[in-house]
Design an enzyme around this catalytic site. Structure first.
Site, PDB file in Angstrom:
ATOM      1  N   ARG B  21     -22.930  95.582 -62.794  1.00 61.56           N
ATOM      2  CA  ARG B  21     -22.022  94.460 -62.528  1.00 61.56           C
ATOM      3  C   ARG B  21     -20.632  94.934 -62.079  1.00 61.56           C
ATOM      4  O   ARG B  21     -20.110  94.432 -61.085  1.00 61.56           O
ATOM      5  CB  ARG B  21     -21.948  93.536 -63.739  1.00 61.56           C
ATOM      6  CG  ARG B  21     -23.216  92.675 -63.899  1.00 61.56           C
ATOM      7  CD  ARG B  21     -23.170  91.866 -65.178  1.00 61.56           C
ATOM      8  NE  ARG B  21     -22.938  92.736 -66.320  1.00 61.56           N
ATOM      9  CZ  ARG B  21     -22.506  92.328 -67.505  1.00 61.56           C
ATOM     10  NH1 ARG B  21     -22.230  91.053 -67.695  1.00 61.56           N
ATOM     11  NH2 ARG B  21     -22.338  93.187 -68.476  1.00 61.56           N
ATOM     12  N   ASN B  39     -25.652  88.795 -65.408  1.00 66.96           N
ATOM     13  CA  ASN B  39     -26.977  89.200 -65.908  1.00 66.96           C
ATOM     14  C   ASN B  39     -27.745  87.961 -66.326  1.00 66.96           C
ATOM     15  O   ASN B  39     -27.215  87.124 -67.044  1.00 66.96           O
ATOM     16  CB  ASN B  39     -26.848  90.081 -67.160  1.00 66.96           C
ATOM     17  CG  ASN B  39     -26.539  91.517 -66.804  1.00 66.96           C
ATOM     18  OD1 ASN B  39     -26.775  91.941 -65.678  1.00 66.96           O
ATOM     19  ND2 ASN B  39     -26.019  92.255 -67.764  1.00 66.96           N
TER      20      ASN B  39
END
Ligand SMILES: [Fe+3]
Ligand SMILES: [Mg+2]
Ligand SMILES: [Zn+2]
Ligand SMILES: [Zn+2]
EC number: 6.2.-.-
Lengths: 336, 760
Positions: B21, B39
């Protein structure tokens, strides 16, 4: 593989035998007081506790160094009674004889039975004889049943092992199985190996006298050997039994033959051995008494019991810890 | 922006817990992309908005520049309406965690390595330096989701400085769960067997002890190593003595490739694999004039070598040692120690000191071991660095647990078209290993969120893995024949479906007919198989004793080839068999006493090794075959021994009696061992090709898979591969899982799952 077929392995005393018992024989015959996993049933009648057992003997060869099928049939049943702590009293003898069997050999076998019974202090009180056509039996099969009196008031059985207990054996392992195999296969051995076939009731009386209720389990490690018998005890008692390889009494000749044949003596049959699982405080006392007996000179403490798991393991000579399992049937190669 | 477009991108793979990320965040900033990353249970979802050109390069970089520990399995894009805005955000995970893919243990990234040796850095010489791009994962994760409380870093609260890095999306330690520093993280200690601290700096003192020839137990990523200076003969000898390990080669660790080149001859592929993030042990050909103790890997042409993969290894080795022996911290045949108290107890009589720390190892993972075959890894052991990476299967199956074999225990958890092979569990005959079979099963099921619908196990009734499967209540069980599982394992990792020819050569496996198989030509696929051929059966003289004593197999083969007179042959090793033992061996052979018939190819190698005088007894598994291979490499002969292929209605038998006779004559005549060994390899390759061609003529199959432990032998694998390829076969070997029993569970899983597919 045809699942309907009964295989030789179902009679090996190992995992397949247990499956046949658990899946078919015990469920079908329930209602009759079966001994389950013990050597003999203990039943009560008229205020008397009696041990009752039966066993069939089909050994090949029928004569071997240290005994024959006759002495084996008497001693085996005497021992099964003794393993419940009972005093063996009466034995039956059922003979199945193949047509054409030698009268002389039969006489020899019967004399051995009588001799073994006298030595063990039991009486053969009933019997039966059948002769079957040639090929329908292998020379001679013998069934013996036995009744004994249970005179102590505590439990001796396979479910009774407790954490902290020690495991004692009264002598060397594997002698019977190797003696019989050597005879059957005509093995060319430098040193004769004799079966340890013997009645253990006198020794058991000594053990109980010395240990009393500190004696928790008595078992004779016959078919399947010490490994299988200890695994049964571990499962029945839900305990872990740890053996020490270095302490296992082993006759040098048996050890040598086993190493050449590639057999693990831990799985080889005995006919004059018992495993006693005893509370630790009584261990030395019981061991000393066993060692003083003519059937216990090579006795040793070979392991101990701990909590949990129904597991048997063995501390090896190099310090590893090996899992010991019941085999399905014969010893099979497993290394890939 | 009027030409703004918005794309929703869904990425599957190992994309969580590997800095994915923040990587997306930085990439978005770099390309001027707006949107967010999150996520989810379906993987990582990105919504990206920007002009078409920027968007395209952003998407290209997502795969092209992904962080080192990330593995992208799929990336799907979908055009959605633009929403405007200029900011890019990292959104926090929503709701329950789905099937998260846990990353394997990584090495030290170049950035961290630089800081480790930078005196100005606050983590200078700190052995637990890590970031999102590197460091341990699988070994320290206790549960999912992958967050610090679910790792063995839980007891170490972050200090302010570390927290600042942890919370900054522009920092490479953003959400790096194992992040730590000397202020707040784990501490290194050098202790004795009673856990008493030894004076001085732990690394300096440990290195000092090592240079004095002492043995130091080093707590690593997946377990303890025992280390000694590999150039110090006395130290290596002492380690062998204390470890009760006579001959099995020790692994080496060298500080860098330059050091490796001083004692081994790595090629370019081997160098690449040595330095890869997985950091396996790579078997490298020895340099003839190498300075390493000859006791490190006696009677062996190779050094199993690895490069440092933990910061501690770098600290210990750099500028100090050419190579350390780094062997598993255990007694021979025991599983590697990984818990501190247990390690101190078990290694007390081996190690002079213990270099330890207070970061717990949750999951034991041994070092992976590979050779290189045709540019790809050929796994001898697949564990640290690779586990729990998925293997993609060519068919979809329900959720299956496969419990593997016995000696090289691994399990497989599979569902859909994905299979996860566990770390190396080891020889289940060890009580502790058997426990770890149960622990690993429970742990992996938890991590993968997978609840099996059925259990697959070997057909062998006495394998401890079979007993373990039988002890799992309720679930239906499927028994899979050993060599069928090997075949399916090789098919699965190569993406094959349908029917193939499987040449499965291994030690022993329980056959469908109750005999001992191991030199098999199977025809089939996931749905079933037929035994199209096998090596001629000979007695396995004394069961497993024949594995420890290869001369027994030579006796079996000689008996088969010459009859009972073979003791008259003039072979030196035959004369060593005692007068008392000879008649017993003969009786065993004649009457088949504890000598079940076997078609094992591994045992054929043993027989030939004994026949040619390589060795009659082994001190570790596979030793005779390995030495026979090494011997054969020294010869270039193309000669082939005679053999026969005997067909009947259902099957064919490869009969090597003519070869055995010729070998015995050659050995008696003093033909060089290398030539005999090489000619044997040639003969086996020729026989395999012949029989495969015969099978092809009948069944029309031209795809051949090679599996089973014998195919760890590169010389044989190369010979068989080339010879089959020359005949127009498509040949497939293992590249993702080991050809030995360590890869068996994959085959068990796919066979069991395939048979249980819905509607069949
Ligand atoms: Fe195998
Ligand atoms: Mg009995
Ligand atoms: Zn890093
Ligand atoms: Zn910190």
């Amino acid at each position: 593989m045809n699942k309907d077929l009964i295989l030789l392995g179902h009679g090996s005393g190992g995992k397949l035998s247990h499956q046949l018992l658990d899946d078919l024989i015990i469920p079908t015959l329930s209602g009759i007081p079966l001994a389950g996993q013990n050597d003999a049933a203990v039943v009560e009648h008229g205020g008397q506790r009696l041990a009752f057992t039966t066993d069939s003997y089909v050994v090949d060869p029928i004569f071997f160094p240290g005994g024959n099928i006759g002495s084996l049939a008497v001693n085996g049943t005497v021992n099964d009674l003794a393993m419940m702590g009972a005093r063996p009293l009466f034995i039956s003898a059922g003979l199945i004889v193949e047509e054409g069997f030698s009268r002389t050999e039969l006489a020899g076998i019967l004399a051995s039975m009588r001799g073994a019974a006298d030595a063990a202090g039991v009486r053969i009180v009933t019997g039966d004889t059948k002769v079957v056509p040639r090929g329908k039996a292998d020379r001679i099969f013998i069934n013996t049943s036995g009744i004994g009196a249970v005179e102590h008031d505590f439990a001796i059985n396979g479910a009774n092992a407790r954490a902290g207990d020690v495991v004692i054996i009264n002598g060397t392992i594997g002698d019977h199985g190797i003696a019989v195999m050597a005879e059957r296969e005509g093995l060319d051995l430098r040193t004769a190996i004799r079966s340890d076939c013997a009645a253990l009731n006198d020794l058991v009386a000594e053990i109980i006298a010395a240990g009393g209720d500190a004696v928790h389990v008595l078992r004779d490690p016959t078919r399947g050997g010490v490994a299988t018998t200890l695994k049964e005890i571990a499962l029945q008692s839900d305990k872990t039994i740890t053996l020490r390889e270095e302490t296992l009494p082993l006759n040098g000749a048996v050890k040598g033959v086993c190493s050449i044949l590639g057999l693990d003596p831990l799985y080889v049959a005995n006919e004059g051995k018992l495993l006693a699982v005893v509370a630790p405080e009584a261990a030395e006392r019981v061991l000393t008494r066993i060692k003083g007996h003519r059937l216990g000179r090579d006795a040793a403490i070979i392991g101990h019991v701990a909590e949990g798991g129904g597991r048997v393991q063995m501390e090896t000579a190099v310090g590893g810890m090996r899992a010991v399992e019941m085999l399905a049937g014969e010893q099979l190669p497993r290394i890939c | 922006m009027t030409d703004a477009r918005r794309t929703r991108i869904t990425i599957e793979g190992i994309v969580q817990g590997v800095g994915f990320r923040p990587f997306v965040f930085r990439l978005a900033e770099h390309h001027g992309i707006a949107g967010w990353v999150q996520n989810t249970t379906a993987g990582v979802v990105v919504e990206a908005e920007g002009d078409a050109r920027r968007l395209a390069s952003f998407v290209a970089d997502l795969t092209g520049k992904a962080p080192p520990l990330a593995v992208i399995v799929s990336l799907a894009t979908e055009e959605i309406p633009p929403q405007g805005g200029t900011a890019f955000a990292i959104r926090y995970s929503e709701g329950s965690a789905g099937p998260v893919r846990v990353a394997p243990d990584g090495d030290v990234c170049p950035d961290c390595l630089h800081e480790l040796f930078d005196p100005a850095d606050r983590r200078h010489r700190y052995p637990f330096i890590t970031c999102t791009n590197c460091g341990p994962r699988y070994s320290l994760i206790t549960a999912v989701p992958y967050d610090r409380p679910n790792t063995t870093m839980a007891p170490f609260p972050l200090c302010d400085a570390c927290r600042t890095e942890y919370e900054d999306p522009r920092n490479r330690r953003f959400h790096a769960q194992p992040v730590a520093c000397p202020e707040c993280g784990p501490r290194l200690r050098l202790v004795d067997a009673d856990d008493r601290d030894l004076p001085g700096d732990p690394v300096e003192e440990a290195a000092g002890l090592l240079s004095q020839g002492k043995i130091v137990a080093v707590k690593g990523i997946g377990g303890y190593h025992l280390a000694v200076d590999a150039l110090n003969d006395g130290a290596v000898r002492e380690l062998r003595r204390r470890k009760a390990r006579d001959e099995k080669p020790f692994a080496l660790m060298a500080p860098d490739l330059a050091a490796v080149r001083t004692f081994a001859l790595p090629d370019a592929v081997e160098e690449r694999l040595l330095a890869a993030p997985e950091h396996p042990i790579v078997l490298l050909r020895k340099r003839p004039d190498n300075p390493v103790s000859p006791l490190a890997a006696p009677a062996n042409g190779y050094f199993g070598t690895m490069l440092p993969y933990a910061p501690l290894h770098h600290l210990l080795l750099r500028d100090r040692f050419t190579a350390l022996v780094m062997t598993s911290g255990n007694l021979s045949d025991e599983p590697i120690a990984y818990r501190d108290a247990e390690a101190r107890e078990r290694l007390a009589y081996i190690a002079d000191a213990f270099l330890v720390h207070d970061r717990e190892i949750h999951t034991r993972t041994d070092d992976s071991v590979i050779r290189v075959f045709r540019g790809n890894p050929l796994f001898l052991r697949r564990s640290r660095g690779y586990v729990p990476r998925e293997v993609r299967m060519p068919v979809e199956i329900p959720a299956v647990l496969a419990v593997g074999a016995e000696l090289k225990g691994t399990i497989c958890l599979a569902r859909g078209d994905r299979a996860v092979m566990s770390q190396h569990i080891g020889d289940l005959k060890n009580a502790a290993t058997l426990d770890s079979l149960a622990e690993t099963t429970a742990h992996l099921q938890g991590l993968l969120g997978l609840t099996p619908e059925l259990v697959a196990h070997d057909l062998h009734p006495d394998y401890l893995s079979t007993a373990f499967a039988e002890g799992i209540p309720v679930l239906p069980r499927v028994a899979v024949q050993h060599h069928h599982a090997h075949l399916a394992s090789c098919m699965a990792e190569n993406g094959l479906d349908g029917e193939v020819i499987g040449v499965i050569f291994d030690g022993t496996g329980y056959g469908r007919d109750g005999t001992v198989w191991g030199g098999e030509f199977l025809v089939g696929g996931y749905g079933g198989f037929r035994r199209a051929g096998h090596l001629r059966q000979v007695p396995l003289l004394g069961g497993d004793a024949a594995v420890r004593e290869p001369f027994r197999m030579a006796l079996s083969y000689l008996y088969d080839a010459f009859g009972a007179d073979f003791f008259g042959l003039s072979l030196p090793w035959l004369r060593e068999i005692g007068e008392a033992e000879r008649p017993l061996f003969l009786q065993m052979l004649e009457r088949r006493i504890n000598s079940p018939p076997t078609s094992s190819c591994g045992r054929l190698f043993d027989a030939v090794a004994a026949l040619t005088g390589v060795r009659g007894r082994v001190s570790y598994e596979g030793q005779a075959a390995m030495e026979l291979e090494a011997l054969a490499e020294g010869s270039a002969t193309a000669s082939i021994y005679p053999y026969a292929i005997v067909r009947n209605d259902v099957s064919a038998e490869v009969d090597f009696r003519l070869m055995v006779r010729a070998l015995a004559e050659d050995a008696a005549a003093g033909r060089p061992g290398g030539e005999m060994a090489r000619a044997f390899h040639n003969t086996l390759a020729a026989a395999v090709t012949d029989l495969c061609a015969q099978i092809r003529a009948v069944d029309g199959l031209d795809r051949v898979v090679l599996s089973g432990g014998v195919f760890q032998n590169k010389l044989l694998t190369e010979g068989v591969f080339q010879s089959l390829a020359d005949q127009g076969f498509h040949v497939y070997t293992h590249r993702l899982v080991p050809p030995n029993d360590g890869g068996l569970a994959l085959g068990q899983a796919i066979i069991a799952g395939y048979g249980a597919r819905k509607g069949e």
